[in-house]
Design a protein around this motif. Sequence first.
Motif, short mmCIF file in Angstrom:
data_model
loop_
_atom_site.label_atom_id
_atom_site.label_comp_id
_atom_site.label_asym_id
_atom_site.label_seq_id
_atom_site.Cartn_x
_atom_site.Cartn_y
_atom_site.Cartn_z
N LYS A 248 3.29 83.61 -28.72
CA LYS A 248 2.25 82.67 -28.67
C LYS A 248 0.72 83.12 -29.19
N PRO A 250 -1.91 82.88 -31.76
CA PRO A 250 -2.20 82.17 -32.85
C PRO A 250 -2.21 83.14 -33.86
N LYS A 251 -2.80 84.41 -33.96
CA LYS A 251 -3.00 84.77 -35.31
C LYS A 251 -1.24 85.13 -36.17
N LEU A 254 0.32 82.42 -37.29
CA LEU A 254 -0.41 82.36 -38.35
C LEU A 254 0.66 83.02 -39.56
N GLN A 257 3.10 81.47 -40.31
CA GLN A 257 3.93 80.68 -41.31
C GLN A 257 3.25 81.14 -42.51
N ASP A 441 -3.03 88.19 -42.27
CA ASP A 441 -4.09 86.45 -41.14
C ASP A 441 -5.36 85.89 -42.58
N GLN A 442 -5.63 86.88 -42.96
CA GLN A 442 -7.28 86.66 -44.44
C GLN A 442 -6.24 86.87 -45.29
N GLY A 443 -5.18 86.60 -45.74
CA GLY A 443 -4.88 86.49 -47.37
C GLY A 443 -3.47 87.24 -47.40
N GLY A 461 0.38 76.43 -54.74
CA GLY A 461 -1.06 76.61 -53.84
C GLY A 461 -0.75 77.64 -52.40
N PRO A 463 -2.88 80.89 -51.85
CA PRO A 463 -3.84 81.59 -51.87
C PRO A 463 -3.17 82.83 -52.44
N LYS A 473 -11.61 93.28 -47.62
CA LYS A 473 -12.18 92.10 -46.50
C LYS A 473 -11.76 93.35 -45.15
N LEU A 477 -15.06 94.38 -42.34
CA LEU A 477 -15.00 93.64 -41.17
C LEU A 477 -15.00 94.73 -39.48
N ILE B 30 -10.08 81.89 -40.09
CA ILE B 30 -8.89 82.31 -40.39
C ILE B 30 -7.99 81.52 -40.00
N TYR B 31 -8.15 80.01 -39.03
CA TYR B 31 -6.94 79.43 -38.52
C TYR B 31 -7.63 77.95 -39.16
N PRO B 230 -5.97 77.74 -31.42
CA PRO B 230 -5.75 77.91 -32.43
C PRO B 230 -4.16 76.93 -33.07
N ARG B 231 -3.02 77.11 -32.21
CA ARG B 231 -2.29 76.35 -32.72
C ARG B 231 -2.43 74.92 -32.57
N VAL B 296 -6.75 73.60 -50.73
CA VAL B 296 -6.65 75.13 -50.04
C VAL B 296 -7.90 75.84 -49.68
N VAL B 299 -9.10 82.06 -48.07
CA VAL B 299 -9.46 82.97 -46.77
C VAL B 299 -9.92 83.52 -46.76
#
Lengths: 511, 299
Positions: A248, A250-251, A254, A257, A441-443, A461, A463, A473, A477, B30-31, B230-231, B296, B299
Amino acid sequence: MTMDKNAIERIPHIGEICHRGPFAGVPEKRTATFQDRSWRQNKVVESLEEAIRRTGLQSGMTISFHHHFRNGDHVVNQVLDTLARMGFRDLTLAASSLAAVHAPLIDHIQNGVITHIETSGLRGELAEAVSRGLMDCPVVFRSHGGRAAAIRSGELPIDVAFLGAPSCDPYGNANGYSRDDSLLACGSMGYARTDAKYARQVVILTNHLVRYPNAPWAIPEYDVDYIVPMDDIGDPKGIMSGATRYTKNPKELLIAQTAARVIDAAGYLYDGFSMQMGSGGASLATARFIRERMLEKDIRCRFALGGITGQITAMHEEGLIDRILDVQSFDLDAALSLKNNRFHHQIGATYYASFLSAAAVDQLDFVVLSALEIDTDFNVNVLTGSDGVIRGAIGGHPDAAAGASLSVVVAPLTRGRIPSIIDRVNTVVTPGAVVDVVVTDQGVAVNPRRPELAERLRAAGIPVGTIQRLKEKAETLVGRPDPIRYTDRVVGVVLYRDNTIIDTVRQIAEP
Amino acid sequence: MERRFTKDRLRRSMMFVPGNNPGMISDARIYGADSIMLDLEDSVAYTEKDAARLLVHNALKTLDFGRKEVVVRINDLASGLGVLDLEAIIPAGVHVVRLPKTDSAQDVADCEAEIARIERKHGIPEGTVGMMAAIESARGVLNAQSIAAASDRLIGVALGAEDYVTDLKTTRSDGTELLFARSMILNAARAAGIAALDTVYSDVNNEEGFLAEVALIRKLGFDGKSVINPRQIEPLHRSFVPSEKDLKKAYAVMEAIREANARGSGVASLNGKMIDKPVVTRARRLIALAEAVEEVEEV
C-alpha cells in the motif's frame, strides 16, 4: 528353446548383458501386502544420529540444506547441534540460503564444526558476524542457478544432503505439501531437488510420515537414502504466511505502475508473453498493473516463473496465466494453488536457472527485480547494505536478469537518507551487462546498450533520463554518503551464475 | 524560489502533505498531483507547529516542485498562528495560501491584508501570492457567494467537509448531507469565475467509494478534489480523462464551426443538430482538458 548363438553374439555388449545368467538381478518375489511391506522394509531410521552414521559422513565433508522453511527453519540448527555432539569437525555447509534463524551457527563456526559456508545469502546475526570477520575462509555466495550448476558439474560436491520435508512416505517420496490432508507447509521444494538428485547420500527429515505413495512428490524415493521422523522441522508461522498482499506504499505503487508501463512500451506485453516477478514490494506490485494492462489488451501470459505468490496464482485462476513454473512458493495461497491447480507446476533449481542446462529463465520475456543499490554502470547489489554489512541474498537475481529479454530493476531513488543510485555499488551481484532498465520513483533510465528500448519508451511518452541524472537527483536530495570503511580482509566471494568470481565482500572496519 | 500564482490551470487533484514530514514533502512531486498542499493546520499537532513552519519555509526555498502548483494551508488568523505562518512562507515563495475555516468575506479580506503587508515588507510585487478559501461551516456555506467574490487573489473555493458535517450535527455518509454545501460552493465559484474544489475522501482503502464520490462531483461540475493519499491521484485523474466518444464529438463540433465560419455563416449544425455557443464552449473545454491530461511532466 533353440538359440542361434552366432546371431546373439552380434548384439553389442552381449557379454555384459548376460554375464550373470537369468534372474540373477531380481530379488525374490514377495507375497506380503504392499502396506505391510512398506511399514517394515523401508528407509526410515530411528534417530538422526543413526542416519548420520549410516551415510558415512566424515569430518571435512560437505553437507547441504534447502531454505524452503525460510526463517521458520529448525532443520539446520538441529542437524548441526547433532553433528557437533557426535564430534564432527571441519565441515563445509552448503545451503541454498540461510536466514536470521540460523544465528546459532556462529557457535559451530567458533568451535570448528563448520569451517566453510556456501550459500545464496546471509541475514541477521550470522551475517553481521561474518561481515566482522567470523570465518577464516571466505563465504562463497552463489545464485540459485549458479549453485545448481556447481552441484551438477561436481564443482560443489555434496556428500550428505539433509533435507527437511513436510511430507514423506516410508520410501522417501517427499513433498512440501500433501494431497492426503490439508498440509501446505512450504509448497514447492524446488531448491531441494537439485541436492536430492546429486548428493552422494540424502537424508530426509520429516515431521509427517504419510502412506506410500506420497504423490505427487518433489523428491522421488530413488534419490533418497534415509528418512528420519522428527517432532519438529520448523515453525509454520516462520515458514509461510497467509497471503502476500499488494503493497500500500504509494511510492512502491508508483514504481510498480511505471515498471508496467515500461514493459508494455518496450513491446514485451503481447498475447503469450512470459514473466517473473522478484521479491520486494514494488516488483511484486508490478503484477497488479500488468494484470490491468492484460485485461485492457485482452491478452494472456503463457507462463509465470520463479518464486510464486498468491497474486500470480490469482491471475492463473482468473485465466490470465496459462502455466506457473514454481521453484519456491512464497505464501500459503501459492502453496494451495500448487496443490490444487494442475497447471501450477513444481520445478527444481537446475531447470529454473542453471546456465549449464536448459533453463526456464532463458524463456523469460521480462523479469522485474528489486535492488539495494544500482550504480551508473547499471551493476546491481542485493547482498550488502549501505553499511557494508551482508544482509541479503543473491537468489535468482542474476539468473533471471541474464535469461530475460527485458530485465527491469526497480528501487526507490532514496531510502531514508541513503541514495540507491550511486557511482559504484558496494558489491556487484548482477552486472550491468544484463540489466536493461532501472525504474525509480523519480525517473527511468535505460542501459545505453539498448538504445532501441529508450526510443520505444520515449515514443510511448515515458520520460527517459540517464542513470547519471538519477544519481545526481538522489545526491541533491540526500547528499553523498561517506564511503564505507573496510579492512583488506575478504570475508565473502560473490560468484556470477557461471561460477566465476564477480566481486568480493570485505570485512567492515570497526569504528 | 520565485513563484507567482495563476488563476486558470488544471486542478484535478490537490494533495495534502503534512508540513512536519520531511520525507513526504520531498517526495510530494513524484505522484503527479496538479497541486501540492503543504499543511500547517490540522495534520500538524500544536506542539509541532513551529517545527513544521520552519520545515515548510525551507522546503519552499530549496525544493524544486517542477510545474506543480504549491499551496500552503495556514492556521486560521484567530489562532494567532496564521500570521506567523504567512511571515514564514511568503518570502520563501508560495503560489497559493489556503485559508481554513473561512466563514465570511471579512476573513478573506483580513488574510489578504496580511499577505499584502508581508509582500510589501519583502519587496515582493503586490499580488504575487494567490489565495483559496476553504469553507467548513454552515455560516461559511451560506456566505459562499460573498466569500468567493471577496478578493482578486482567490483562485478557488473549497469545501472542508469534516468540520462542516460536525457543524450540521450530522456525519458523512453517501453525500446527501453535502449536496447543499457542494451546490452552494460550486455556484459561488462559478459566479465569481474561480475554481470549485471538493473535499477529501478519507477512507483510503475504499477505492469504489472514492470513485463514486469522484463521479458525483464531476457530474456536479467541480474542477477537482483534495486527496490525502497519493494512491487516490491516479484513479481521480483517470476519471477526468474525456472518453474517446466525447472527444470525437468535441473535435467534430470544432470542425463544423470552422467550416461554418469559412462559409461566412455564424450558424453551424452537426448531424442535424444546431451547434450553439454553449456546445462550442463545452467542446473547447473538453479538448483543452484532454490536451492538459496528455501532457507528461518529467519528474
